[in-house]
Design a protein around this motif. Structure first.
Motif, PDB file in Angstrom:
ATOM      1  N   ASN A 142      21.144  43.951  31.064  1.00 40.96           N
ATOM      2  CA  ASN A 142      21.458  44.691  30.045  1.00 40.96           C
ATOM      3  C   ASN A 142      22.272  44.199  28.860  1.00 40.96           C
ATOM      4  OD1 ASN A 142      21.474  47.663  31.525  1.00 40.96           O
ATOM      5  ND2 ASN A 142      22.133  46.308  33.103  1.00 40.96           N
ATOM      6  N   PRO A 143      21.411  43.518  28.221  1.00 42.45           N
ATOM      7  CA  PRO A 143      21.980  42.341  27.025  1.00 42.45           C
ATOM      8  C   PRO A 143      22.849  43.043  26.057  1.00 42.45           C
ATOM      9  CG  PRO A 143      19.690  42.471  26.657  1.00 42.45           C
ATOM     10  CD  PRO A 143      19.944  43.482  27.964  1.00 42.45           C
ATOM     11  N   GLY A 144      22.902  44.246  25.974  1.00 45.27           N
ATOM     12  CA  GLY A 144      23.489  45.048  25.072  1.00 45.27           C
ATOM     13  C   GLY A 144      25.008  45.294  25.366  1.00 45.27           C
ATOM     14  N   VAL A 145      25.443  45.173  26.482  1.00 43.85           N
ATOM     15  CA  VAL A 145      26.646  45.251  27.102  1.00 43.85           C
ATOM     16  C   VAL A 145      27.416  43.928  27.263  1.00 43.85           C
ATOM     17  CG1 VAL A 145      28.022  46.269  28.966  1.00 43.85           C
ATOM     18  CG2 VAL A 145      25.932  47.370  28.259  1.00 43.85           C
ATOM     19  N   GLN A 146      28.695  43.761  27.021  1.00 37.38           N
ATOM     20  CA  GLN A 146      29.422  42.580  27.005  1.00 37.38           C
ATOM     21  C   GLN A 146      30.578  42.952  28.245  1.00 37.38           C
ATOM     22  OE1 GLN A 146      28.908  39.510  25.759  1.00 37.38           O
ATOM     23  NE2 GLN A 146      27.085  40.351  25.080  1.00 37.38           N
ATOM     24  N   VAL A 147      30.510  42.128  29.172  1.00 37.95           N
ATOM     25  CA  VAL A 147      31.186  42.495  30.260  1.00 37.95           C
ATOM     26  C   VAL A 147      32.248  40.999  30.524  1.00 37.95           C
ATOM     27  CG1 VAL A 147      32.081  42.698  32.936  1.00 37.95           C
ATOM     28  CG2 VAL A 147      29.668  43.521  31.550  1.00 37.95           C
ATOM     29  N   GLY A 148      33.540  41.299  29.907  1.00 43.16           N
ATOM     30  CA  GLY A 148      34.615  40.273  30.016  1.00 43.16           C
ATOM     31  C   GLY A 148      35.467  40.290  31.411  1.00 43.16           C
ATOM     32  N   VAL A 149      35.618  39.147  31.882  1.00 47.60           N
ATOM     33  CA  VAL A 149      36.182  39.077  33.142  1.00 47.60           C
ATOM     34  C   VAL A 149      37.238  38.157  33.135  1.00 47.60           C
ATOM     35  CG1 VAL A 149      36.120  38.850  35.829  1.00 47.60           C
ATOM     36  CG2 VAL A 149      34.095  39.579  34.347  1.00 47.60           C
ATOM     37  N   ALA A 150      38.700  38.308  33.332  1.00 46.65           N
ATOM     38  CA  ALA A 150      39.735  37.448  33.118  1.00 46.65           C
ATOM     39  C   ALA A 150      40.605  37.442  34.463  1.00 46.65           C
ATOM     40  CB  ALA A 150      40.538  37.819  31.900  1.00 46.65           C
ATOM     41  N   SER A 151      41.503  36.561  34.650  1.00 46.49           N
ATOM     42  CA  SER A 151      42.160  36.406  35.942  1.00 46.49           C
ATOM     43  C   SER A 151      43.659  36.189  35.545  1.00 46.49           C
ATOM     44  CB  SER A 151      41.521  35.339  36.877  1.00 46.49           C
ATOM     45  OG  SER A 151      42.327  34.848  38.069  1.00 46.49           O
ATOM     46  N   SER A 152      44.195  37.155  35.990  1.00 44.90           N
ATOM     47  CA  SER A 152      45.820  37.249  35.638  1.00 44.90           C
ATOM     48  C   SER A 152      46.527  37.570  36.888  1.00 44.90           C
ATOM     49  CB  SER A 152      46.192  38.330  34.650  1.00 44.90           C
ATOM     50  OG  SER A 152      45.721  38.319  33.304  1.00 44.90           O
ATOM     51  N   GLY A 153      45.888  37.172  38.047  1.00 41.55           N
ATOM     52  CA  GLY A 153      46.389  37.757  39.172  1.00 41.55           C
ATOM     53  C   GLY A 153      46.414  39.198  39.601  1.00 41.55           C
ATOM     54  N   THR A 154      46.391  39.650  40.809  1.00 39.59           N
ATOM     55  CA  THR A 154      46.340  41.192  41.134  1.00 39.59           C
ATOM     56  C   THR A 154      47.591  41.953  40.567  1.00 39.59           C
ATOM     57  OG1 THR A 154      45.212  40.871  43.336  1.00 39.59           O
ATOM     58  CG2 THR A 154      46.472  42.726  42.771  1.00 39.59           C
ATOM     59  N   GLY A 155      48.692  41.194  40.598  1.00 37.04           N
ATOM     60  CA  GLY A 155      49.915  41.869  39.991  1.00 37.04           C
ATOM     61  C   GLY A 155      49.855  42.129  38.467  1.00 37.04           C
ATOM     62  N   GLY A 156      49.230  41.034  37.812  1.00 42.57           N
ATOM     63  CA  GLY A 156      49.273  40.741  36.233  1.00 42.57           C
ATOM     64  C   GLY A 156      48.169  41.697  35.836  1.00 42.57           C
ATOM     65  N   GLY A 157      46.998  41.780  36.696  1.00 37.65           N
ATOM     66  CA  GLY A 157      45.960  42.781  36.369  1.00 37.65           C
ATOM     67  C   GLY A 157      46.297  44.192  36.294  1.00 37.65           C
ATOM     68  N   PHE A 158      47.094  44.750  37.344  1.00 39.54           N
ATOM     69  CA  PHE A 158      47.637  45.928  37.510  1.00 39.54           C
ATOM     70  C   PHE A 158      48.410  46.167  36.102  1.00 39.54           C
ATOM     71  CE2 PHE A 158      46.642  46.428  42.292  1.00 39.54           C
ATOM     72  CZ  PHE A 158      45.721  47.386  41.869  1.00 39.54           C
ATOM     73  N   GLU A 159      49.295  45.506  35.654  1.00 38.23           N
ATOM     74  CA  GLU A 159      50.154  45.659  34.814  1.00 38.23           C
ATOM     75  C   GLU A 159      49.329  45.956  33.573  1.00 38.23           C
ATOM     76  OE1 GLU A 159      53.932  43.153  32.313  1.00 38.23           O
ATOM     77  OE2 GLU A 159      52.894  42.455  34.178  1.00 38.23           O
ATOM     78  N   LYS A 160      48.392  45.426  33.040  1.00 38.12           N
ATOM     79  CA  LYS A 160      47.606  45.465  32.058  1.00 38.12           C
ATOM     80  C   LYS A 160      46.679  46.691  32.253  1.00 38.12           C
ATOM     81  CE  LYS A 160      46.759  40.665  30.816  1.00 38.12           C
ATOM     82  NZ  LYS A 160      45.909  39.390  30.785  1.00 38.12           N
ATOM     83  N   PHE A 161      46.391  46.992  33.466  1.00 41.67           N
ATOM     84  CA  PHE A 161      45.449  47.971  33.655  1.00 41.67           C
ATOM     85  C   PHE A 161      46.109  49.400  33.482  1.00 41.67           C
ATOM     86  CE2 PHE A 161      43.819  51.230  36.991  1.00 41.67           C
ATOM     87  CZ  PHE A 161      42.490  51.391  36.456  1.00 41.67           C
ATOM     88  N   CYS A 162      47.402  49.432  34.045  1.00 34.38           N
ATOM     89  CA  CYS A 162      48.084  50.616  33.951  1.00 34.38           C
ATOM     90  C   CYS A 162      49.062  50.946  32.507  1.00 34.38           C
ATOM     91  CB  CYS A 162      49.416  50.428  35.028  1.00 34.38           C
ATOM     92  SG  CYS A 162      48.553  50.723  36.931  1.00 34.38           S
ATOM     93  N   ALA A 163      48.717  49.772  31.980  1.00 33.38           N
ATOM     94  CA  ALA A 163      49.211  50.023  30.211  1.00 33.38           C
ATOM     95  C   ALA A 163      47.794  50.568  29.261  1.00 33.38           C
ATOM     96  CB  ALA A 163      49.703  48.875  29.781  1.00 33.38           C
ATOM     97  N   GLY A 164      46.925  50.492  30.089  1.00 37.20           N
ATOM     98  CA  GLY A 164      45.529  51.066  29.570  1.00 37.20           C
ATOM     99  C   GLY A 164      44.781  49.770  28.468  1.00 37.20           C
ATOM    100  N   GLU A 165      45.186  48.574  29.083  1.00 39.05           N
ATOM    101  CA  GLU A 165      44.759  47.354  28.432  1.00 39.05           C
ATOM    102  C   GLU A 165      43.050  47.023  28.999  1.00 39.05           C
ATOM    103  OE1 GLU A 165      47.492  44.286  28.167  1.00 39.05           O
ATOM    104  OE2 GLU A 165      49.245  45.486  27.391  1.00 39.05           O
ATOM    105  N   THR A 166      42.963  47.650  30.153  1.00 36.40           N
ATOM    106  CA  THR A 166      41.532  46.914  30.804  1.00 36.40           C
ATOM    107  C   THR A 166      40.768  48.473  31.410  1.00 36.40           C
ATOM    108  OG1 THR A 166      42.734  46.373  32.895  1.00 36.40           O
ATOM    109  CG2 THR A 166      42.456  44.675  31.251  1.00 36.40           C
ATOM    110  N   ASP A 167      39.860  48.162  31.488  1.00 33.12           N
ATOM    111  CA  ASP A 167      38.777  49.418  32.166  1.00 33.12           C
ATOM    112  C   ASP A 167      38.791  49.270  33.560  1.00 33.12           C
ATOM    113  OD1 ASP A 167      37.795  50.117  29.645  1.00 33.12           O
ATOM    114  OD2 ASP A 167      36.619  48.394  29.559  1.00 33.12           O
TER     115      ASP A 167
END
Length: 329
Positions: A74-99
């Motif tokens: 699916n070349p039309g979709v860009q999937v970006g993956v970062a690694s902030s740790g589980t806690g750091g990831g949830f912080e961004k996720f619950c702030a609406g910054e990630t999908d």
């Protein structure tokens, strides 16, 4: 713990039908095949957008592999993956910054409350199994440690500085203990401290804190005969020629980390599930729906690409049922 909020069924069903249209069987004569191919190409071209993922360093290799394989189709979709740790990831996720948030432990109460306060609903999907591995230098003569010995080493009040000081060690090994471990935002840190020390976050502080860079811990152990490092099974599997994984005795004898022992639960207390958390708003978008569907449907290929432990057939069926429910099926 998960706050259920049914997604907008109409848009989800329409989007899912759109994705399924791209999966036509392509059978027929040459003329039909060409027409179907052109039609499929048009649908594939129309699937576009961005999917933003952050979180666990343990799940990071899995999601990165899933993203790479998915984008190749699916070349039309860009999937970006970062690694902030589980806690750091949830912080961004619950702030609406990630999908999607990658996690090596279930979401915590405080994190769930943060998501709820921002009106973000989600679902927990298991995408792999893990045998959290305690790694040492290949020349280390110790092959197995009990959970109690690990607690003596890593407990918050521990002052053990040499392998010879480990209680009831049945090997003569007088080498300085050189400890490497993840930072406090890590879900692996949370899980290990809870399973071994009896309290999440309770651990001695005089160790080499590698944050979210698991490769730094591997490098440390590879260069230190007395080194010890704990991380997800993927990191051991990819480096089995340069580090040794200890067997763990959780009360029923020494058991090595492996695909079988993680899936059957005999690798106690360090076998666990690995998760992704998609948000309700993200799942309204067809590119996110398609990616989640791909992640589950191609679980074995994705896991094999990074040496991870795939889902059992029962787990895959459960995950498929969850995905179908999320898609309005």
């Amino acid at each position: 713990m998960i706050r259920n909020k049914w997604f907008r069924t109409a848009s989800a069903v329409a989007a899912m039908a759109f994705v399924l249209a791209a999966c036509g069987d392509g059978n027929g004569d040459n003329g039909d095949t060409t027409e179907d191919s052109e039609s499929t190409e048009e649908v594939s071209d129309e699937l576009s957008g961005n999917v933003n993922i952050d979180g666990s360093s343990t799940v990071f290799p899995l999601s990165s592999a899933a993203a790479e394989l998915f984008m190749s189709e699916n070349p039309g979709v860009q999937v970006g993956v970062a690694s902030s740790g589980t806690g750091g990831g949830f912080e961004k996720f619950c702030a609406g910054e990630t999908d999607i948030s990658d996690a090596s432990r279930p979401i915590g109460d405080d994190e769930a409350a943060a998501c709820e306060s921002n009106d973000i609903a989600y679902e927990q999907l298991t995408v792999a199994n893990d045998a959290l591995s305690v790694m040492v230098h290949p020349d280390n003569p110790v092959d197995c440690l009990t959970a109690e010995q690990l607690n003596a080493i890593w407990g918050p009040d521990s002052t053990i500085s040499s392998w010879s000081e480990i209680p009831d060690l049945d090997v003569d090994f007088d080498e300085p203990l050189d400890l490497y471990g993840p930072g406090t935002d890590s879900g692996t840190f949370d899980y290990f401290t809870d399973a071994i020390n009896g309290e999440e976050g309770a651990q001695r502080t005089d160790y080499n804190n590698i944050g979210e860079d698991d490769n730094q811990g591997l490098t440390g152990v590879q260069g230190s005969v007395g080194g010890m490092f704990y991380a997800g099974y993927t990191y051991y599997a990819e480096n089995a020629d340069t580090v040794k994984a200890l067997e763990i005795d959780g009360g029923s004898g020494c058991v090595a980390p492996s695909e079988d022992t993680a899936q059957d639960g005999s690798y106690t207390p360090l076998a666990r599930g690995l998760f992704i958390y998609p948000s309700d708003l993200a799942l309204e978008r067809p590119e996110v729906q398609a990616f989640i569907q791909y992640y589950i449907d191609n679980n074995e290929e994705i896991a094999a690409a990074v040496g991870a432990i795939p889902l059992t057939e029962e787990q895959k069926e459960t995950a498929r049922e969850q995905v179908n429910a999320l898609m309005g099926g």
